[in-house]
Scaffold this active site. Structure first.
Site, PDB file in Angstrom:
ATOM      1  N   MET A 199     -11.030  -6.449   5.501  1.00  0.00           N
ATOM      2  CA  MET A 199     -10.336  -5.196   6.439  1.00  0.00           C
ATOM      3  C   MET A 199     -10.008  -5.826   7.697  1.00  0.00           C
ATOM      4  O   MET A 199     -10.895  -6.199   8.420  1.00  0.00           O
ATOM      5  CB  MET A 199     -11.400  -3.794   6.663  1.00  0.00           C
ATOM      6  CG  MET A 199     -11.600  -3.141   5.047  1.00  0.00           C
ATOM      7  SD  MET A 199     -10.202  -2.590   4.144  1.00  0.00           S
ATOM      8  CE  MET A 199      -9.267  -1.672   5.741  1.00  0.00           C
ATOM      9  N   MET A 241     -12.100   4.092  -1.070  1.00  0.00           N
ATOM     10  CA  MET A 241     -12.830   4.437   0.290  1.00  0.00           C
ATOM     11  C   MET A 241     -13.501   5.575   0.390  1.00  0.00           C
ATOM     12  O   MET A 241     -13.417   6.510   0.952  1.00  0.00           O
ATOM     13  CB  MET A 241     -12.146   4.275   1.687  1.00  0.00           C
ATOM     14  CG  MET A 241     -11.586   2.674   1.945  1.00  0.00           C
ATOM     15  SD  MET A 241      -9.829   2.863   2.859  1.00  0.00           S
ATOM     16  CE  MET A 241      -8.802   2.941   1.356  1.00  0.00           C
ATOM     17  N   MET A 298      -9.265   7.668  -0.543  1.00  0.00           N
ATOM     18  CA  MET A 298     -10.215   8.216   0.440  1.00  0.00           C
ATOM     19  C   MET A 298     -10.768   9.506   0.226  1.00  0.00           C
ATOM     20  O   MET A 298      -9.999  10.628  -0.185  1.00  0.00           O
ATOM     21  CB  MET A 298      -9.378   8.039   1.939  1.00  0.00           C
ATOM     22  CG  MET A 298      -8.609   6.956   2.182  1.00  0.00           C
ATOM     23  SD  MET A 298      -8.023   6.963   3.870  1.00  0.00           S
ATOM     24  CE  MET A 298      -7.099   5.229   3.798  1.00  0.00           C
ATOM     25  N   HIS A 323      -1.020  -1.270  -4.202  1.00  0.00           N
ATOM     26  CA  HIS A 323      -2.305  -1.028  -3.756  1.00  0.00           C
ATOM     27  C   HIS A 323      -2.309   0.537  -3.405  1.00  0.00           C
ATOM     28  O   HIS A 323      -1.650   1.009  -2.854  1.00  0.00           O
ATOM     29  CB  HIS A 323      -2.296  -1.828  -2.427  1.00  0.00           C
ATOM     30  CG  HIS A 323      -3.738  -1.930  -1.771  1.00  0.00           C
ATOM     31  ND1 HIS A 323      -4.716  -2.589  -1.831  1.00  0.00           N
ATOM     32  CD2 HIS A 323      -4.037  -0.682  -0.640  1.00  0.00           C
ATOM     33  CE1 HIS A 323      -5.682  -2.303  -1.242  1.00  0.00           C
ATOM     34  NE2 HIS A 323      -5.210  -1.253  -0.320  1.00  0.00           N
ATOM     35  N   ASP A 348      -6.527  -6.648   4.310  1.00  0.00           N
ATOM     36  CA  ASP A 348      -5.808  -5.173   4.459  1.00  0.00           C
ATOM     37  C   ASP A 348      -5.968  -4.549   5.625  1.00  0.00           C
ATOM     38  O   ASP A 348      -7.085  -4.498   6.393  1.00  0.00           O
ATOM     39  CB  ASP A 348      -6.445  -4.279   3.157  1.00  0.00           C
ATOM     40  CG  ASP A 348      -5.901  -3.112   3.207  1.00  0.00           C
ATOM     41  OD1 ASP A 348      -5.003  -2.546   3.871  1.00  0.00           O
ATOM     42  OD2 ASP A 348      -6.732  -2.061   2.592  1.00  0.00           O
ATOM     43  N   ASP A 397      -4.869   3.457  -2.052  1.00  0.00           N
ATOM     44  CA  ASP A 397      -5.952   3.926  -1.254  1.00  0.00           C
ATOM     45  C   ASP A 397      -6.697   5.160  -1.592  1.00  0.00           C
ATOM     46  O   ASP A 397      -5.980   6.207  -1.320  1.00  0.00           O
ATOM     47  CB  ASP A 397      -5.327   3.897   0.213  1.00  0.00           C
ATOM     48  CG  ASP A 397      -5.030   2.368   0.609  1.00  0.00           C
ATOM     49  OD1 ASP A 397      -6.126   1.526   0.674  1.00  0.00           O
ATOM     50  OD2 ASP A 397      -3.875   2.041   1.042  1.00  0.00           O
ATOM     51  N   HIS A 409      -8.289   0.645  -4.155  1.00  0.00           N
ATOM     52  CA  HIS A 409      -9.105   0.427  -2.881  1.00  0.00           C
ATOM     53  C   HIS A 409      -9.766   1.761  -2.618  1.00  0.00           C
ATOM     54  O   HIS A 409      -9.323   2.616  -2.298  1.00  0.00           O
ATOM     55  CB  HIS A 409      -8.183  -0.070  -1.719  1.00  0.00           C
ATOM     56  CG  HIS A 409      -9.151  -0.257  -0.447  1.00  0.00           C
ATOM     57  ND1 HIS A 409      -8.421  -0.290   0.869  1.00  0.00           N
ATOM     58  CD2 HIS A 409     -10.284  -0.211  -0.407  1.00  0.00           C
ATOM     59  CE1 HIS A 409      -9.516  -0.584   1.498  1.00  0.00           C
ATOM     60  NE2 HIS A 409     -10.649  -0.579   0.828  1.00  0.00           N
ATOM     61  N   SER A 451       0.818  -1.120  -0.079  1.00  0.00           N
ATOM     62  CA  SER A 451      -0.097   0.116  -0.035  1.00  0.00           C
ATOM     63  C   SER A 451       0.990   1.334  -0.066  1.00  0.00           C
ATOM     64  O   SER A 451       1.597   1.563   0.869  1.00  0.00           O
ATOM     65  CB  SER A 451      -0.933  -0.123   1.189  1.00  0.00           C
ATOM     66  OG  SER A 451      -1.356   1.217   1.564  1.00  0.00           O
TER      67      SER A 451
HETATM   68  C1  DX5 Z   1      -6.294   1.385   5.526  1.00  0.00           C
HETATM   69  C2  DX5 Z   1      -5.928   1.239   4.445  1.00  0.00           C
HETATM   70  C3  DX5 Z   1      -4.859   0.239   3.988  1.00  0.00           C
HETATM   71  C4  DX5 Z   1      -3.616   1.046   4.820  1.00  0.00           C
HETATM   72  C5  DX5 Z   1      -2.752  -0.187   5.457  1.00  0.00           C
HETATM   73  O1  DX5 Z   1      -7.670   2.054   5.601  1.00  0.00           O
HETATM   74  O2  DX5 Z   1      -6.941   0.688   3.438  1.00  0.00           O
HETATM   75  O3  DX5 Z   1      -4.543  -0.127   2.770  1.00  0.00           O
HETATM   76  O4  DX5 Z   1      -2.810   1.581   3.893  1.00  0.00           O
HETATM   77  O5  DX5 Z   1      -1.924   0.245   5.948  1.00  0.00           O
HETATM   78  P1  DX5 Z   1      -1.242  -0.832   7.126  1.00  0.00           P
HETATM   79  O6  DX5 Z   1      -0.377  -1.968   6.251  1.00  0.00           O
HETATM   80  O7  DX5 Z   1      -0.061   0.018   7.719  1.00  0.00           O
HETATM   81  O8  DX5 Z   1      -2.341  -1.163   8.177  1.00  0.00           O
HETATM   82 ZN    ZN Z   2      -6.371  -0.531   1.497  1.00  0.00          ZN
END
Ligand code: DX5
Ligand code: ZN
Length: 216
Positions: free
Chosen positions: A135, A66, A35, A31, A174, A33, A64, A6
């Site tokens: 998750m 969110m 948001m 990956h 994840d 993220d 991903h 990620s």
């Molecule tokens: C959290 C993200 C993850 C995050 C994981 O909301 O979806 O992908 O970056 O980070 P770690 O591995 O540090 O928990």
């Molecule tokens: Zn993620």
């Protein structure tokens, strides 16, 4: 087995270089993220950054989402070069329509489940998805601690996939994955491992290699 670092925990002043490091060390996916500050408290980046990442790696981009109602942005992420788009069941009014649209756009469709969400929500759409994302933490931030009850959720999905003969279903985990607990999630049945802070603290290339060793 696949490893999907990620980029949220990468050094964003050197994003291209950080991607090259994990790519060369053997990462399978990248990956990303996304948001929106609504579905989750945090805001990260959008399709412009995905497009930039696309230009420095040939690895599949594991996006991903969110965000609330991700169906609004699927074309944008397709154009940016996404290969896999995972949406949250909790963020979609019409989940079946959303995953169908992802596949129509010729991307792989993933569905993510927050820690409190039951696997039952997948019952009627197993044939319509390529990936189930469990998750390990509440989404929004890197560096949180894995919630142990999620091991059981991974096992349940693995068993359903077995019973239904869904050989190609990817089961991604994840959040909160470290070198210390990665074997446990693999044993539970996860076959795509996401890790952020555990890879980008210290030497990302070495960390990728260490993860890969412990996954197989
Ligand atoms: C959290 C993200 C993850 C995050 C994981 O909301 O979806 O992908 O970056 O980070 P770690 O591995 O540090 O928990
Ligand atoms: Zn993620």
């Amino acid at each position: 087995m696949k490893l999907s670092p990620s980029m949220l925990s990468a050094d964003f002043t050197q994003l291209g270089e950080q991607i090259r490091l994990v790519d060369a060390a053997g990462a399978d996916y990248i990956h990303l993220d996304i948001m929106d500050g609504q579905f989750v408290p945090n805001i990260t980046f959008g399709a412009v950054v995905v497009e930039a990442v696309r230009s420095v790696t040939d690895k599949p981009l594991d996006v991903h989402m969110m965000i609330e109602e991700p169906i609004r942005y699927l074309e944008d992420f397709k154009k940016a070069g996404a290969d896999i788009v995972t949406v949250h069941v909790e963020a979609c009014k019409h989940l079946h329509r959303t995953v169908s649209r992802i596949r129509e756009l010729d991307m792989k469709a993933g569905v993510a489940l927050n820690p409190a969400t039951s696997v039952n929500v997948l019952n009627y759409i197993f044939d319509d998805v390529d990936m189930a994302l469990v998750m390990g933490v509440n989404p929004g931030f890197a560096g949180q601690t894995f919630i142990p009850a999620m091991l059981d959720k991974i096992k349940r999905i693995h068993k359903i996939a077995d019973d239904k003969g869904l050989k190609n279903l990817e089961i991604e985990v994840d959040g909160g994955i470290t070198l210390n607990n990665v074997s446990a999630v693999v044993d539970a049945g996860a076959n795509v491992i996401v890790a952020g802070s555990a890879i980008f603290s210290g030497n990302p290339g070495e960390n990728v290699k260490e993860f890969l060793k412990r996954m197989y």
